[in-house]
Every structure is written in C-alpha cells, then in structure tokens.
Design a protein around this motif. Structure first.
Motif, short mmCIF file in Angstrom:
data_model
loop_
_atom_site.label_atom_id
_atom_site.label_comp_id
_atom_site.label_asym_id
_atom_site.label_seq_id
_atom_site.Cartn_x
_atom_site.Cartn_y
_atom_site.Cartn_z
N PRO A 61 116.30 122.79 39.72
CA PRO A 61 116.75 123.70 40.77
C PRO A 61 117.97 124.47 40.31
O PRO A 61 118.85 123.92 39.68
N GLY A 89 116.78 124.51 47.92
CA GLY A 89 117.75 124.44 46.86
C GLY A 89 118.68 123.30 47.12
O GLY A 89 118.29 122.22 47.52
N ALA A 122 108.49 120.48 46.75
CA ALA A 122 108.49 121.88 46.34
C ALA A 122 109.73 122.15 45.52
O ALA A 122 110.84 121.89 45.96
N ILE A 123 109.53 122.63 44.35
CA ILE A 123 110.67 122.83 43.46
C ILE A 123 111.10 124.28 43.48
O ILE A 123 110.29 125.16 43.17
N PRO A 124 112.36 124.55 43.80
CA PRO A 124 112.82 125.93 43.73
C PRO A 124 112.73 126.42 42.29
O PRO A 124 112.98 125.68 41.35
N VAL A 125 112.39 127.66 42.15
CA VAL A 125 112.18 128.20 40.82
C VAL A 125 113.52 128.67 40.26
O VAL A 125 114.28 129.34 40.95
N ARG A 151 109.68 130.53 49.70
CA ARG A 151 110.63 129.42 49.79
C ARG A 151 111.08 128.98 48.40
O ARG A 151 112.25 128.67 48.17
N ARG A 152 110.14 128.96 47.50
CA ARG A 152 110.48 128.51 46.15
C ARG A 152 111.31 129.55 45.41
O ARG A 152 112.01 129.25 44.45
N LEU A 153 111.20 130.79 45.84
CA LEU A 153 111.92 131.87 45.17
C LEU A 153 113.25 132.20 45.85
O LEU A 153 113.88 133.18 45.51
N TYR A 154 113.65 131.41 46.80
CA TYR A 154 114.86 131.68 47.58
C TYR A 154 114.75 132.97 48.38
O TYR A 154 115.74 133.59 48.71
#
Lengths: 573, 458
Positions: A82, A96, A147-150, B270-273
């Motif tokens: 993250p 995050g 779910a992993i933030p990219v 969500r994963r991309l903020y």
C-alpha cells in the motif's frame, strides 16, 4: 425480443470477444506467477500451501472486513504494498492507511486486515484426478485476502487498463450487433455458443487471471453470494415451470414412455461417464465418492436446455415443441431428484455441522425447507405491491433468502428453491404473471453474472477434466440417442427432427448449476474434474448443436435460440 | 400480514444461523442476510410509510434492529460482506444524482446554491468548530490540550461533522417524487458540499497534523488531493462518455452494462484511491448535460433503484453502533443540535441574500441535515489520522452521524411534503399525459424559464 435484438441485450458475443482480446492484452502485462504444485492427499486433493514473500504487505487494519470465508484456490502473492507516499490515506474512500470503507462505522473495522503475508497460489495437483479444490468458503480461521490499494507507480497502468477494457467492451458490443459480424458468426458456426451466454464463463476465467487483476480473490469471494443467488434463481425458475396441471394432462402411456426414455438416457450417461472415471482415476467402484461423482455426472448430463424446444417451435412444430418441452421438464425433475439424493446421502465432509442426521432426514429437511420457504414467499407475493420494482425487491430478496438459508444448512439451494418455485407455480393467486415477468427480467443479468463467477472458479488446466469431458459428452450423446430411439423402434411418436433435436440438445443452465452446487458442497475433492467435464461439456454441446443441426432442412434454418429458463416466449421479454 | 411475514422470516433467520454458528458459510450467510435484509427492510419501509415517515428511515431502522447492535441476526461479518453491494449502490446512486443535475435548468438556482453552500455549509463548519472548542471540557480526548492544538482538532471535527448525504437526498426525492426549486437547490448544494468537504478535510487534517506533530507534507497532500479529486472527475468524464456511446449506439442491455460499469468503478476506484461517488456523479452530470441520452440512462437506473436503496440504507443502519451513542450521548446531542441550528440559520441567510424563492429560504436547511456514507468515511479517516485520540473522537462523530441518520430523513421528507414539491413529478407526468401531445409540448416551457417562473412564483 427477436434474436438480433437479444444479442444486443445480452452481449454474450461481447464476453467471448472481450475475453479473447483482453487475454491478449493481459498477456502483455506481467507474466503469470509460476504454478506451484501441491501434494494431493488422496481423494481430498489437499494442497500444500507455499507462502509468498513477506513483502506482500496488506493494508493494516484492526479487523478484516471479510474474515468470512474466502476462495482459497487462488491466493496470489503480491508486491503491491500500500502506498504511503500520499499520506497513506484515501480521503474519499477510506482505503489505504485508513483501511476503512466508505460505509464502515464499526469502530476500527476496515477493509484492511492484519492478514499478514499473502496467501499462496494454489495450483494444479500432480495427481490429475485430485485436482485443486473448487472452494468458495474458506475453513474457519483462515484469513481472507483483502483489496490491496495500488501503488502510485502502478495506478496509471491500471487506469489505462480499466478504461481500455471498458472501451473494448463497448466496441465489441457495437460490433457484436453488426450485421456483417453476425453473418461471420453464422459462417463460423459459433452463434449458438455465443447466444448461450457461455462466453461469460471465459470472461470470468480471464478476469480472474493474476495478470489481469480485475477479479481478485477477495472480489471473487465477495461475489460468492451471486453464485448462491444464481443457483437459487435457476432452481426457482425450474420449479416455477412445474405446472402440475400440465403434467397431469399427460396420458399414463406417454408419461411412462417419457420416464423410460429419461431413465435409459440417465443410466447410459452414468454408465459411460463412470467407466471413464473408473479407468482414469483408478478408484474403487464401491467408493462412495465415486458413486457420488457418477451420479452428479448423470444428473448434469440428463438435462436438456430449453433452447431445444424453442428450436422446434421456431422450425414450425408447435406440437413437437410441446412434447420435447415436456420431456425436458421430466428430465429436469429427474435431475432435481438426483441432486436431492446426492446432497442428502453424500453429505459434505465438514464435521463441524451441528446436526448429525441420517440421509433420509436430510432429504426430508431439504423438501421441508423448500415447502416452508415456498409458503413464506407465497405470503410475500400476496402482499399488495404496486410496481415492478417492488416485485423485483420481493423476488430478489425471497430467492436470495432461500438460497442463503439452504447454503447455511448445507442443503442444495437449487433443490430448495426449486421446491419453493414449484409451490408458487401451483398455488392460487394472480401474482404468477408478474412474478414470471420479474424472473425473466432479472434472469439474464443474474445468470450472466453467475457465469462470470463460475468462470473465475474454473481451473481449466485440469486436463483430466477435459479427458472426462470428451467421454461425458460422448456418453451423453449415446444416452440421448438410446433414449429417443428406443421407442422409435417400437413405433414411438417422435419424428426425426424431434429425435435429432433431443440427441444434439445442449445441456443448458441447470446442468451448470448442478455441478456448481456440487463444487460448493464438496470442495477440495475430485469435483474439480467433474466441474471441468460438465462445464466443458456444456460449451461443447452448444457447438455440437450448431454443427449437428445446421444441415437439417428444418432445424438448420431456425437460427440461434436462447436458452431461456422461464416459460415466457421471447417476444414478451 | 407484513408483521407476520417479518416474524416468520426472523424466526427462520434465527434458526438458520443457529445451525452452524461456529462456521457459517460466508457466501451463504451473505446471501441469507442480503435476502433477509431486502425483504424485511422493504416491508418495514412500507409500515413506516403508513405512519408518514420516510421509507428509508424504515430501511435504516431495520438495519439497526436486526444488525449486531440490537438483535444480532446479522453478524458483523455479514454486514461487512454486504459492503460489496453498497459499493455498487453508491456508484448507482451517484449516477442517478448526476443525471438529476441538469445545469441549464439549474442555472437560475446557481446563486442560491452558491450562497447556501457558503453560509450554510461553510458557516456551520465554523460554528461546529467553535462549539467543539467551547465544549472541550465535555470531551475527554481534548482535555488538557493546548489552545492551538485544540483549535486545530476542533476545525477538523467541524469539517467531519458537517458532511451531508447526497444519497439520502436522492433517495427521498425518488421516494416522494419531489421536484421544484427546493429539491433542486438541496441536491445542488449537497453535491457541491460533498466536494468541498473532502477538500476541506484534507486541508484541515493536514494543518492539524502540522500543528500537533510539527510537520506536514504539504506537497504530498496537494498531490493526493489532485489525484483524488481531479482523477475522479476525469475518470468520471471518460466513464460518462463510454456510457453515452453505449446508450446511443448499442442501447439494449444498458442495465447490465451500467451495472458492470458501476461495479468496476466501485472496485477499481477504491483500489486506485479514486472516489466512486465522484466518478459516477461526474459521469452522470456529463451524460445529462452534454448528451441526449440522459433520460435513457435515468430510466435504465430507475428500474433497479429500489433494491439498491433498500440494501444501501439497511446496511448503513446495520453498521450503526448504538453502544457508541450511549457513551457519547450528551456531546453528540449537543453537536447534532448545533449542526442543525447552523444549517437552518446559515442556509436561510444564504437563500435570503441570493433572493431565493420563499420555499427555498424556509426549507433548504432541512435538506442539508441528513448524513450517511461520507461522514462515516471521514470519521474513520480521522481515527486513523490521529491515532493518539482519534478513536474517541471518531466515536463522537459516529454518534452524531447515527443520530442524524435516524432522525433527519423524516424531517426532510416532512419538509418536501409541506413545501408542496412532493409528488410534483408524478403530477407533471399526469398533466402531460392528459393533454394531447402537441399541447403538452407547447405547454412545457424550456427548463430555465420553467424554473425561473417557479422561482418567481415561489
């Protein structure tokens, strides 16, 4: 809805094309992680897990939002740490560092989890029969993937990938409806396959690949309820077709003929497939799991897709269509009974079940639950509702509740919902048409989503499954041929077109539902092989029907026919 | 009859859960809870309507009662697993809200929206911050805090507590079939305030961090904001373009395509903020204002909006912890009252300055009271951003959100009815269907004139 319009409405063509194009697109990205082979433990196919490097950090949180069951068949390691460069928190979505979801209120809960290291990628077992388990719910205590933030550096890539994927989806939807493309499909003989919705299986399969990263394990696990709902929906619709009055109209002689035909076909399919299963897996024929697997194959193989009757109807034989439709109904009844017996007498292995009951009790419990839920849903349907939206809520809620309840009790959602649906079809009330319309309205989206999840769960690298599939399809053709020709020799009433249509009939949605149901029931066992055999068989039979019937002067000109589960004619959709 | 059905369903739910409590099959549990919540909340919503309360209050109440806080029929895990549906629901609701924002028609209201946002939202933020500072003796986590630190924290808390809910506003508008200057002004204000609150929270929390810890990375904060806000808006425009092309060129099957897009927006965003709400909102605004397929999109979403609302608000209710309310009761009530007073006074003042219609002046503040998703997310972020006291502060803000979530939808619904805007859309539809087509077209003024007239009449 005509077939052309239907193709727009249900862009199956899209699914296949998208899968093909995006697979190529995805293949340009990072390579697939190396497959790690686990050691199977007997039939259970237990897989040894290899932990991914600790660098696969998960966002920290105090309680995983979903320490519920998760798919364990694909638990990929990831280097996607993250990102903390931007303050480590997402203002808008709360992921995050914050690890919170936009609607999470409960204290410190978040999407994040102290799951620790990434789980391993479970892979093909060396024993081809003991394939990796098809498992929807993880055993207790296992931590879920989150779910992993990219990371920042990878965001543009994912944005571009996602948008390109959507653009391609759009372009293919447009192309899919184009006359020239449709002509090409006809020439290639893949129209029926595309119309069946099966390309969505390919879409799910593709989207679940690590290189693509759209359907992550977390997401697939999140979509598990759709699988349950899909099973319940299919079962409910099948049950809703069981109109007792219609069956009562059958003369005793004709009913007997149909029953014999179905029984013969069932036995032939079970026999043929069992023989291959026996030779291939080297299992003892007296082994309960072997008998169970053979019964599942027979149960799935006996089903004929609704499109067969529609094909005959299109060809101008309304009477033929009714007869074939009735045969299909009896086949579905047989399949339901088979599934009921399998689910009741071959209980899932988990020992944590609170209730220890004999098989017959489970059988009665399944029927009883179906009746109880059917009566509750009946009461719900009798409520004064105004619009179709309200009916949609009630139908969606009722079937989801029934499927969930069945799943919680480890009963077959397909059977429970079928019983409930059958009751609703035969109880008095003016709700039926509206309910039927609602079922039809939601049928396609739910079924296609169901197929996407099914595709995501499918292990296509199970070669033993493919071998079994060939034998299974062969046995099915043989069984169907025997079934339709037995009475013909004795002066039966089926004409050549009917016989041809029945022999080459595709398997349809219920067959897939049966094997998915089995996959949920018996995770980690040889069901993965059966799963491949039936799913592959469903695809193959769709191709076979096109190939087998295209030169028939009557059936060949019928065009593409949708495997519509409900009774409504296409025009009313 | 609904009572009996609810009781039977509840009995079945309890029985089903008791079967294997140690290891409930998660996906089955989610399907079970989804179905149970959907039917029960829907039926309770109908009962609430009978007593002239909003259906969505019924949905929220159902969630609270059957959720972990009261009956515990839905476990925390079930509620968590249902979040996948709420993610899609947020995107769909935002898309709906976007298609409601017809800028041409709203142009006469821009002045009102601007002033109400400035004085109502901005003023209430400051008022809340002042009251938090003034009442710091009631707040254990602020006791003994130096003045500057306390002011910084108070400002952040003010921003968190001022957040509103476009979802509630859209849902109530749909439920009551309301239309008119009040409805549109409220929608415009809550959408704009949504953006401003996000921005203000980033700035205030960054400032508070620098005050409390002596350091803050302004560059990183700016970068983050740019990505989140601009990135979401740009992504939304692209998504809107795609949807528009689909609706125009492909047409059929749009519901499925929209659902898929919302799912992608919710999960990938969500994963991309990126913010799914902003993405979907901007997509909806683009489609409504730059294409001719706005109505088509609206109708496609409308068909599935009821189950979306039911599950969204019921899950929101299930996440409310009543225990938190007990622990922060007095301060929470104080801030709820302060917030309401700020909104009612500030927005009235703003509407008066903008020379808004009387109906807007009198009632616009009530539309700003409801709270839901954004406030919850900000509360959680606050807890994480300030770990030394964040949990206690979040408990307070969650208490405020919970109270507002329960009470304020009913107030706003009552206001919509009282203002005469409830049912306006269906009345307009009836009128137009009663008239011959040519007359109906002739009698329908262009949107700006229509609104302008109504404003003047108001």
């Amino acid at each position: 809805m005509g077939s052309t319009a239907w193709r727009f409405a249900n862009p199956q063509w899209l699914g296949l094309s998208l899968a093909v194009v995006l697979t190529a697109f995805g293949a340009m990205g990072e390579p697939l992680p190396e497959k790690v082979l686990g050691e199977p433990a007997g039939d259970a196919g237990e897989v040894t897990e290899n932990r991914a490097p600790e660098s696969a950090t998960r966002p920290s949180g105090d309680s995983g939002i979903a320490d519920a069951g998760r798919l364990t068949h694909v638990l990929g390691g990831s280097d996607d740490a993250p990102d903390s460069s931007a303050g480590g928190s997402n203002l808008l979505t709360g992921v995050g560092d914050a690890g919170a979801d936009a609607l999470t209120v409960r204290g410190e809960q978040g999407r994040g989890s102290d799951a620790g290291a990434a789980e391993p990628r479970e892979t093909l077992a060396q024993n081809p029969v003991a394939a990796p388990p098809l498992q929807l719910d993880a055993p207790p205590g296992e931590t879920p993937e989150v779910a992993i933030p990219v990371p920042v550096r990878e965001r543009p890539e994912l944005v571009i990938k996602t948008l390109l994927g959507l653009v391609m989806l759009l372009a293919l939807a447009y192309l899919g409806g184009h006359r020239r493309v449709q002509d090409l499909e006809e020439k290639l003989g893949i129209s029926q396959l595309i119309t069946s919705g099966l390309p969505f299986v390919a879409l799910g399969l593709f989207a679940s690949q690590p290189a693509v990263g759209i359907l992550s394990d977390k997401l697939i696990a999140d979509l598990g309820p759709i699988l349950r709902l899909g099973l319940g929906w299919i079962g409910f619709i099948v049950g809703f077709r069981f109109n007792a009055q219609r069956l009562a109209l059958l003369s005793e002689g004709r009913a007997s003929v149909i029953a014999q035909r179905v029984a013969l076909a069932f036995l032939a399919i079970v026999g043929g497939a069992s023989l291959v299963l026996l030779i291939h897996s080297k299992r003892d024929a007296a082994e309960p799991t072997f008998i169970r697997d053979a019964l599942i194959l027979g149960t799935a193989g006996i089903v004929t897709a609704r499109s067969t009757a529609r094909l005959l109807e299109r060809a101008g034989g309304a009477g033929s269509a009714v007869l074939v439709s009735t045969i299909g109904l009896v086949e579905e009844l047989a399949a339901m009974m088979g599934l009921l017996v399998v689910a009741a007498y071959f209980r899932p292995g988990s020992s944590e079940a609170n209730w220890q009951l004999p098989g017959t009790a489970w059988l009665l419990l399944t029927l009883g639950l179906g009746v109880v839920i059917g009566m509750v849903v009946y009461a719900v349907m009798l409520l004064r509702t105004r619009g179709s939206a309200e009916y949609m809520v009630l139908a969606l809620g009722s079937i989801s509740f029934a499927a969930g309840m069945a799943g919680n009790l480890q009963l077959s959602p397909v059977v429970v919902c079928c019983v409930a649906g059958a009751l609703l079809a035969n109880f008095p009330g003016d709700y039926k048409e509206r309910l039927e319309r609602t079922l039809l309205k939601l049928e396609r989206p739910i079924y296609l989503l169901f197929l996407i999840v099914v595709g995501a769960l499918w292990r296509v690298d199970d070669f033993s499954g493919w071998i079994l599939m060939l034998a299974f399809v062969g046995a099915r053709l043989l069984g169907k041929w025997l079934g339709v020709n037995m009475r013909w020799q004795a002066g039966g009433e089926l004409d050549p077109h009917q016989r041809k249509a029945l022999v080459f009939a595709p398997m349809g949605a219920l067959a897939i539902a049966i094997v998915v149901n089995a996959g949920i029931f018996y995770p980690g066992e040889s069901i993965s092989t059966i799963f491949t055999a039936v799913l592959g068989g469903a695809i193959l039979t769709e191709i076979v029907v096109q190939w087998g019937l295209r030169k028939d002067p009557v059936l060949g000109g019928s065009g593409v026919v949708r495997d519509n589960l409900s009774n409504l004619p296409e025009g009313r959709s | 009859m609904p009572f009996v059905i609810i009781l039977v369903l509840t009995g079945l739910m309890q029985a089903g859960r008791s079967f294997d409590s140690d290891h409930p099959r998660a996906s089955a549990g989610t399907a079970l809870s989804f179905g149970y919540l959907l039917i029960t909340a829907f039926l309770v919503g109908g009962l609430f309507k009978r007593i002239h309360l909003p259906k969505l209050t019924g949905y929220i109440a159902t969630g609270i009662v059957v959720g972990p806080s009261v009956l515990g029929l839905l476990t925390e895990r079930m509620v968590d697993n249902l979040q996948v549906f709420t993610g899609v629901a947020v995107a769909l609701i935002a898309l709906t809200a976007g298609t409601e924002l017809e800028l041409r028609a709203m142009r006469p209201l821009f002045r009102s929206i601007g002033w109400v946002t400035l004085l109502g939202v901005g003023g209430t933020t400051i008022l809340l911050a002042v009251v938090v500072y003034g009442a710091r003796s009631l707040l254990p986590f602020m006791q003994g805090m130096p003045t500057v630190d306390a002011l910084a924290v108070a400002l952040v808390l003010g921003v968190v507590m001022v957040a509103q809910s476009p979802a509630v506003v859209v849902a109530l508008r749909d439920e009551t079939d309301a239309d008119g200057p009040l409805t549109r002004t409220v929608l415009g204000v809550v959408v704009i305030a949504d953006l401003l609150v996000i921005l203000a929270f980033a700035l205030a929390s960054s400032g508070a961090k620098s005050v409390l810890r002596g350091s803050a990375d302004a560059g990183a904060t700016a970068l983050m904001l740019t990505w989140e806000l601009l990135g979401s808006l740009v992504a939304g425009l692209v998504i809107g373009l795609l949807l528009a092309v689909f609706l125009r060129k492909v047409r059929s099957g749009s519901a499925l395509f929209i659902l898929m897009v919302c799912f992608v927006v919710a999960e990938v965003g969500r994963r991309l903020y990126l913010d799914p709400l902003l993405i979907a909102l901007s997509a909806g605004v683009l489609i409504r204002n730059s294409t001719s397929v706005g109505d088509q999109l609206h109708h496609a979403i409308e068909a599935s909006s009821l189950p979306v609302y039911v599950i969204f608000f019921a899950v929101a209710g299930a996440t409310i912890e009543l225990g938190v309310l007990a622990s922060v009761g007095l301060p929470a009530v104080l801030f709820v009252v302060t917030r309401a007073a700020g909104f009612l006074t500030g927005s009235r003042l703003g509407a008066r300055i903008a020379d808004a219609p009387d109906v807007v002046r009198r009632y616009v503040g009530f539309g700003l009271l409801p709270q839901a998703g954004l406030a919850l997310a900000l509360s959680m972020l606050f807890a994480k951003a300030f770990p030394e006291f964040g949990a206690d502060a979040a408990a307070l803000t969650l208490g405020v959100v919970a109270l507002n979530e329960i009470i304020t939808p009913a107030l706003y619904r009552a206001v919509l009815v009282r203002s005469g805007e409830a049912g306006a859309r269906s009345r307009a539809d009836d009128r137009s269907s009663d008239q011959p087509e040519i007359l109906a077209l002739a009698s329908t003024p262009s949107p700006p004139e229509s609104l302008g007239q109504r404003d003047a009449e108001g």
